[in-house]
Design a protein around this motif. Structure first.
Motif, PDB file in Angstrom:
ATOM      1  N   LYS A  59       0.981  -1.108  -0.112  1.00  0.00           N
ATOM      2  CA  LYS A  59       0.107   0.060   0.020  1.00  0.00           C
ATOM      3  C   LYS A  59       0.760   1.257   0.088  1.00  0.00           C
ATOM      4  O   LYS A  59       1.820   1.330   0.916  1.00  0.00           O
ATOM      5  N   THR A  82       1.860  -6.215   6.509  1.00  0.00           N
ATOM      6  CA  THR A  82       0.739  -6.140   7.397  1.00  0.00           C
ATOM      7  C   THR A  82      -0.144  -7.461   7.260  1.00  0.00           C
ATOM      8  O   THR A  82       0.025  -8.076   6.310  1.00  0.00           O
ATOM      9  N   ASP A  83      -0.960  -7.407   8.187  1.00  0.00           N
ATOM     10  CA  ASP A  83      -1.715  -8.703   8.244  1.00  0.00           C
ATOM     11  C   ASP A  83      -2.546  -8.699   6.812  1.00  0.00           C
ATOM     12  O   ASP A  83      -2.666  -9.859   6.418  1.00  0.00           O
ATOM     13  N   GLU A  84      -3.253  -7.427   6.459  1.00  0.00           N
ATOM     14  CA  GLU A  84      -3.985  -7.621   5.435  1.00  0.00           C
ATOM     15  C   GLU A  84      -3.151  -8.231   4.248  1.00  0.00           C
ATOM     16  O   GLU A  84      -3.788  -8.886   3.382  1.00  0.00           O
ATOM     17  N   ALA A  87      -1.783 -11.839   4.299  1.00  0.00           N
ATOM     18  CA  ALA A  87      -3.147 -12.812   4.121  1.00  0.00           C
ATOM     19  C   ALA A  87      -3.463 -12.850   2.585  1.00  0.00           C
ATOM     20  O   ALA A  87      -3.686 -13.794   1.935  1.00  0.00           O
ATOM     21  N   HIS A  88      -3.525 -11.642   1.717  1.00  0.00           N
ATOM     22  CA  HIS A  88      -3.611 -11.624   0.442  1.00  0.00           C
ATOM     23  C   HIS A  88      -2.601 -12.302  -0.317  1.00  0.00           C
ATOM     24  O   HIS A  88      -2.847 -13.240  -1.398  1.00  0.00           O
TER      25      HIS A  88
END
Ligand code: SF4
Ligand code: FES
Length: 241
Positions: A59, A82-84, A87-88
């Motif tokens: 990002k 980041t966790d997000e 995960a992606h």
């Protein structure tokens, strides 16, 4: 965006840490040079970025972008680990694993495979999705090189290497959507009908186990290979072969 005004001291932040960059560098190039790991598969330092695997998605000031294609610029706030985003990335990797046949314990590329190493680093413990089990014939027609098409992740590094470095255009991508696949540019579609040699850059560029030299598979024992010794995230071990 042009970075021609950047000074050698210009920097952006990556997960809160300052990363200096040189004019013209992408976020991934600058991060890598500074010793930070941003997961990637289709990027290779010798070639123009391809931006297709999206594993390097970060990002940038809150907006998603491929770190291998977005130019570094002073003051950018880049988030990567980041966790997000992780995960992606794990989901993308799981999709790649089920799309092909990646049976690591029996693959001679195990320990030298960027896909396997990236999946380990991402903490991927299983495929999650149902496997496709593709069944494309192995091409053993060339005296020195074997092709196992079912492991292809469509990074196009071999296409770029054969065209841009070797000047032979031996590989191409054909088909669309789920039928997209690697092909050999020869009258028979067989590698044995090309003039490819083991010295070609395309012969050693594949980050997974598609393009393999014959008779060398286990010259380096499993356990002593590149990613067995150091993880893909460690500085100096992040680039494809
Ligand atoms: Fe990439 Fe290897 Fe497939 Fe070529 S054969 S597109 S280098 S994964
Ligand atoms: Fe950036 Fe593949 S490494 S999109």
């Amino acid at each position: 965006m042009s970075t021609s005004t950047a000074t050698p001291d210009a920097s952006f932040t990556l997960d809160g840490e300052d990363v200096p960059f040189r004019p013209g560098e992408t976020i991934l190039q600058a991060a890598q040079r500074a010793g930070h790991y941003v997961p990637h598969l289709c990027w290779h330092p010798e070639f123009h970025p391809h931006g297709s695997c999206r594993v390097c998605t970060v990002k940038v000031n809150g907006r998603a972008g491929a770190a291998c294609t977005v130019q570094a610029a002073a003051g950018l706030a880049v988030e990567s680990s980041t966790d997000e985003l992780n995960a992606h990335r794990k989901t993308l990797l799981q999709m790649l694993f089920v799309e092909g046949n990646h049976f690591c314990p029996s693959c001679e590329k195990s320990g030298n495979c960027l896909l396997q190493a990236t999946a380990y680093e991402a903490g991927m413990e299983g495929p999650h999705f149902e496997e496709f089990y593709p069944d494309r014939p192995v091409d053993a027609s060339h005296p020195d090189i074997l092709l196992d098409f079912d492991r292809c992740i469509l990074c196009e590094l071999c296409v770029r290497a054969s065209a841009d470095v070797d000047g032979r255009n031996i590989f191409a991508i054909a088909g669309h959507g789920i039928d997209t696949h690697l092909v050999v540019n020869s009258p028979s579609g067989k590698l044995g009908d090309t003039d490819m040699t083991l010295a070609d850059r395309a012969a050693s560029i594949c980050p997974v186990g598609v393009i393999l030299p014959k008779r060398r598979g286990f010259a380096v024992p499993i356990g002593e290979r590149r990613y067995d010794v150091k993880t893909v995230a460690e500085p100096g071990n992040q680039e494809a072969s």
